[in-house]
Enzyme design. Structure first.
Site, PDB file in Angstrom:
ATOM      1  N   ASP A  38      -0.579  18.656 -24.289  1.00 23.30           N
ATOM      2  CA  ASP A  38      -1.386  19.404 -23.111  1.00 23.30           C
ATOM      3  C   ASP A  38      -0.551  19.475 -22.019  1.00 23.30           C
ATOM      4  O   ASP A  38       0.752  18.899 -22.062  1.00 23.30           O
ATOM      5  CB  ASP A  38      -2.417  18.334 -22.735  1.00 23.30           C
TER       6      ASP A  38
ATOM      7  N   GLU B 266       2.924  23.768 -19.671  1.00 18.39           N
ATOM      8  CA  GLU B 266       3.035  25.152 -19.013  1.00 18.39           C
ATOM      9  C   GLU B 266       4.493  25.158 -18.495  1.00 18.39           C
ATOM     10  O   GLU B 266       4.868  26.325 -18.628  1.00 18.39           O
ATOM     11  CB  GLU B 266       2.187  25.673 -18.061  1.00 18.39           C
TER      12      GLU B 266
ATOM     13  N   ASP C 297      -9.307  24.903 -20.580  1.00 18.20           N
ATOM     14  CA  ASP C 297     -10.117  24.173 -19.910  1.00 18.20           C
ATOM     15  C   ASP C 297     -11.516  25.018 -19.394  1.00 18.20           C
ATOM     16  O   ASP C 297     -11.519  25.556 -18.308  1.00 18.20           O
ATOM     17  CB  ASP C 297      -9.790  23.459 -18.553  1.00 18.20           C
TER      18      ASP C 297
END
Length: 957
Positions: free
Chosen positions: A518, A521, A594
């Protein structure tokens, strides 16, 4: 395509109610996008707009075999700046167009393709370039000529060259310049019209520095953006460029009455609670666009790793214009000629690879939340699933398992016995997935961080010092995975046995623990746009701006390789990633981030999974129930139907949500969800077979209508119903409240206009038409509209088990859905689902067929692997395939326990397995009456004693 393809080269965050849009740039707040859009606006306003770029004919050089050429490109605005063009055609017809600045002040980033491509493509030696007086042309394909892809047709190509920052003009303190020679000269310079203003604008807009919110981005290299228009003059629909929460068929962002006011943005970002209808960038970026019409499908892949904005305009219903604006990098465009969807997928996957053949258990149900808080919590979770006899394959742990968010290090207060806990889960053939985020807590007592420091593997600030940002771990650092020195080191961390040299490895783990990446980015809570500063520096001296969209892919790819390398022999990895780029499909799965527990997010999640699938990344899904919020039971049930027909099927929820595991629901909701999960498990052979096809052909696991019926214009924009692989299953999940029936579109088929469709559960029949047809299908809360197209054979496993590995020796049921001619076909692919032995031919790959034979029918099974030795599995040809391979022998006792035949015209007089009579039951159909569709006849053949690995036939007289 009916006409030949032509390339024309013309001269800790608090909860909120919605995404904090002010945290993320719009095009008008990004200097290079602002400049690119202004260029487009000036071009539209001018009747005499001409691109300043042209080929230098004197520099043109054909390769010795005339299969490719290079040429200089010059700009009429900057005669002293030189560019180079390289154009080549690959063996499969893909055209690669590259353009870079030659001998510039600095080097542009040119490594994006090296991360995305699986290998260097081979150049065609059959296609020759022809040099004419005004053009260079290569023709290939069938007879005729139709423009399919046009580069720079609007003259918007612009590669901002590297330059030296001009000195500031002298300040003039007096109000008048009279009598001040220096001031008078400066004033004269300012008053001279800028000869380049018609193209670049009359001001230096954010060339050397740019501010957003409280951050300032220094730009030591100055302006280096890249702009190019890519037009599809004969294609009215474009798809792809994920990831966006939007429709599959991309909407207009410019021109008259655009649907969106901002271009589609590709910039991997932690956009939590994102808007359900927007061009905002999300967590991943794949710069691939399909263009489609009833005549052909083509695509373009722009191998660029920097932030990119894409404007879309439809000057007519039959054509599309796009404008791509990137912050940095070279022009590196792959024109994918198709001309069919299947050809596009094959050509693109030859570039970036196919979806990896996953571990079979990973297609089961995954149960997650932030967070299961202790070892006892995990054990109780498993116990409750088993008490309710609800199937599940994987339990997940989010960040709270770790001590102070030092990943790999267990919080021993709440997880005192992690290996014992994991083995308790393993005892029922289940797995665990545990999160490993990319940020490393900056304390010397954390061995992972300290080793990264000692090895010099961390991302740097612009001044060369270690970059410090803020994330879940507090003060954090990030491994620079562009540094080759990080690769082998990262693999050692996942070893479950001690290395013996005092270095860290994850010994408190087992080979049944898999990984969730997770925040890659990367997400940085105190950084610009919740990410890393663009002027940070990576290995090789490249700025973060150059490779931002590739960054997250390297993290998950290296993790996948680490999971594979920890076992001997290697096992197939499972790694879930949030950030991704072209090529990420080779290494794992993704989810849509999300999302919110709303009907709108449920609906757009389907569209996002379809968009990712056509961009090569099929192993995709959305959080069932929504990450944020507390869905009511009706919404949660509907979301489980969506999840059950997604390639990746996981329920997940935020730490502040109420617990909503299936066993906590009241009746009838608990029973409905249990039935949905059992339906998914019964269909695992269908999903696994679809993944095998995707791993070989590049075809998506879930397919939108334009892929399956490319000439049916009425289906080109449909994105709320889809097909599961090539199985013939058509599903339309319900994504609205209070629905009891839905309209399902039955597509046009040129050859079988009135093809029959069967309701999977009730055997109700529906028939299409020559122009396509909408039919009303029941959709009560316990029902998902699921139709089987006539001509399909579906292999399922109907015995309920607690996890999918417990089903490996279970028998199969075949559902034979006859088309109107009495024929049907289906496939079943099996291997051990865990290792890579399938690459050595240890597989079972069967074809099932039903054929009209006189007044009766013959249903048969054949060995597809034996019949197709040129086929491949994971890129390895089946030339060494042996029907008696070790895996086939291991399931030789697995049988077909039931055959269900839908749509027989009359009751059989006999049913034989070989020469022996079979046991069977027949239920006659109910004929259609007026507007009411009929119900198909059903023949059930009981225990035909047919082995799943053997050839056999059933004769129905």
């Amino acid at each position: 395509m009916r006409a030949l393809c032509s390339l024309i080269l013309l001269a800790a965050l608090p909860l909120s109610l919605a995404v904090k849009s002010h945290d993320f740039k719009t095009c008008s707040q990004a200097g290079f996008c602002r400049r690119g859009r202004a260029l487009s606006a000036r071009a539209k306003e001018s009747d005499s707009w001409t691109s300043p770029y042209s080929l230098d004919a004197a520099s043109l050089a054909l390769s010795p075999d005339q299969a490719s050429f290079t040429a200089g490109v010059k700009s009429s605005l900057y005669p002293d700046i030189k560019f180079g063009l390289d154009v080549r055609i690959h063996e499969d017809g893909v055209v690669r167009v590259r353009m870079d600045e030659i001998n510039g002040l600095r080097k542009r980033y040119d490594e994006a393709a090296s991360w995305a491509l699986v290998s260097d493509p081979k150049i065609s030696h059959d296609i020759k370039w022809v040099v004419g007086k005004k053009e260079i042309r290569a023709k290939y394909g069938s007879k005729g000529f139709t423009e399919t892809v046009v580069l720079n047709g609007q003259g918007l190509l612009h590669m901002e060259h590297f330059r030296t920052k001009a000195p500031e003009p002298p300040k003039v303190e007096n109000e008048t310049t009279e009598g001040n020679p220096e001031a008078e000269a400066a004033q004269q310079v300012l008053e001279v019209p800028n000869p380049r203003a018609w193209f670049e604008g009359d001001t230096e807009d954010a060339y050397w520095e740019e501010s957003f919110s409280s951050w300032t981005d220094s730009k030591p290299k100055g302006p280096e953006s890249l702009s190019v228009d890519i037009n599809f003059p004969n294609h009215g629909h474009v798809y792809g460029i994920p990831q966006h929460a939007s429709t599959l068929s991309l909407r207009t962002t410019t021109g008259e009455n655009p649907y969106y006011t901002d271009p589609y943005r590709l910039y991997n970002a932690d956009t939590f609670e994102y808007i359900a209808d927007s061009t905002m960038s999300l967590y991943g970026s794949i710069p691939l666009m399909h263009a489609h019409s009833a005549d052909s499908t083509v695509a373009v892949f722009h191998a660029i790793g920097s932030e990119t904005w894409v404007d879309i305009e439809h000057p007519s219903s039959k054509s599309t214009r796009t404008h791509w604006i990137s912050e940095s990098g070279i022009l590196d465009i792959f024109i994918i000629p198709g001309p069919t969807p299947e050809a596009v997928f094959a050509q693109y996957s030859k570039l970036t690879g196919t979806q990896a053949n996953p571990a079979d258990w990973s297609l089961g149900y995954h149960q997650c939340r932030w967070n299961y808080v202790s070892s006892d919590d995990v054990r109780t979770l498993q116990k409750r699933f088993d008490e309710e006899d609800i199937p599940v394959d994987v339990f997940w742990l989010d960040i709270e398992y770790s001590e102070e968010h030092k990943y790999f290090i267990w919080d021993k207060k709440n997880f005192p016995d992690p290996v014992d806990m994991i083995k308790d889960v393993e005892a029922l053939e289940r797995k665990m997935v545990i999160i490993i985020d990319p940020h490393l807590k900056r304390v010397s007592s954390y061995p992972v961080y300290q080793e990264a420091v000692d090895r010099g593997l961390l991302a740097k600030q612009k001044n060369g010092n270690e970059y410090e940002g803020w994330c879940w771990s507090g003060s954090s650092a990030w491994v620079d995975f562009f540094n080759p020195g990080s690769w082998d080191w990262w693999k050692t961390l996942f070893k479950t046995n001690a290395l013996g040299d005092g270095k860290f490895s994850w010994t408190e783990s087992t080979e049944n623990v898999y990984i969730w990446n997770d925040m890659n980015e990367p997400a940085v809570f105190n950084g610009p746009e919740i990410s890393m500063p663009r002027d940070n520096v990576h290995y090789g001296g490249w700025e973060h701006r150059d490779l931002h969209n590739i960054n997250g892919m390297l993290f998950s790819n290296m993790t996948s390789q680490a999971i594979t390398a920890r076992s001997d022999p290697p096992k197939r990895p499972f790694v879930l990633t949030r950030a991704f780029y072209a090529g990420s499909q080779r290494f794992g799965a993704m989810w849509t981030g999300d999302n919110l527990g709303t009907w709108e997010h449920m609906a757009v999640g389907i569209k996002m999974v379809l968009a990712n699938s056509i961009a090569g990344f099929s192993f995709a899904g959305s959080d069932v129930g929504g990450f944020f919020g507390n869905p009511d039971p009706e919404m949660l049930v509907r979301w489980y139907h969506v999840g059950a027909f997604s390639p990746f099927f996981r329920a997940h929820a935020h730490i502040d949500t109420k617990r909503r595991e299936p066993f906590l629901l009241d009746q009838p909701y608990k029973g409905i969800v249990k039935d949905i999960l059992r339906l998914r498990y019964s269909m695992l052979p269908i999903w696994y077979t679809a993944f095998r096809e995707s791993s070989v052909t590049g075809l998506p696991v879930v397919r939108p209508h334009y892929v399956v019926f490319p000439q049916d214009e009425a289906g080109f924009a449909i994105d709320d119903q889809f097909w599961v692989g090539g199985s013939g299953l058509l599903v339309k999940p319900v994504t609205e409240k209070g629905v009891s029936e839905v309209s399902v579109y039955l597509p046009e088929d040129q050859h079988l206009h009135t093809q029959v469709y069967y309701d999977y559960f009730t055997h109700q029949t529906y028939r299409g038409s020559a122009k396509g047809k909408n039919v009303t299908v029941p959709a009560a809360l316990h029902q998902v509209p699921l139709l089987v197209r006539g001509g399909s054979i579906l292999p399922t496993r109907e015995r309920p088990r607690r996890s999918s590995p417990l089903m490996k020796k279970d028998p199969f049921t075949l559902r034979v859905a006859l088309d109107k001619a009495g024929n049907a076909r289906g496939e079943l692919y099996l291997d051990d689902g865990v290792t890579f032995s399938h690459q050595q031919g240890h597989i079972v790959w069967r074809e099932f067929k039903s054929e009209k034979q006189g007044k009766g029918f013959k249903i048969s099974s054949h060995d597809l692997a034996k019949a197709n030795p040129s086929e491949a599995v994971d890129g390895v040809a089946l030339t060494t395939y042996d029907p008696a391979n070790a895996f086939a022998r291991s399931i030789q006792d697995v049988r077909i326990e039931k055959v269900v035949v839908l749509g027989l015209p009359t009751e059989p007089s006999s049913v034989k397995i070989g020469s022996e009579d079979a046991q069977w039951e027949y239920t006659p159909g109910v004929a259609a009456s007026g507007k009411v569709d009929g119900v198909a006849s059903v023949l059930v053949i009981k225990d035909p004693k047919a082995s799943v690995i053997a050839d056999w036939q059933i004769l129905i007289a």
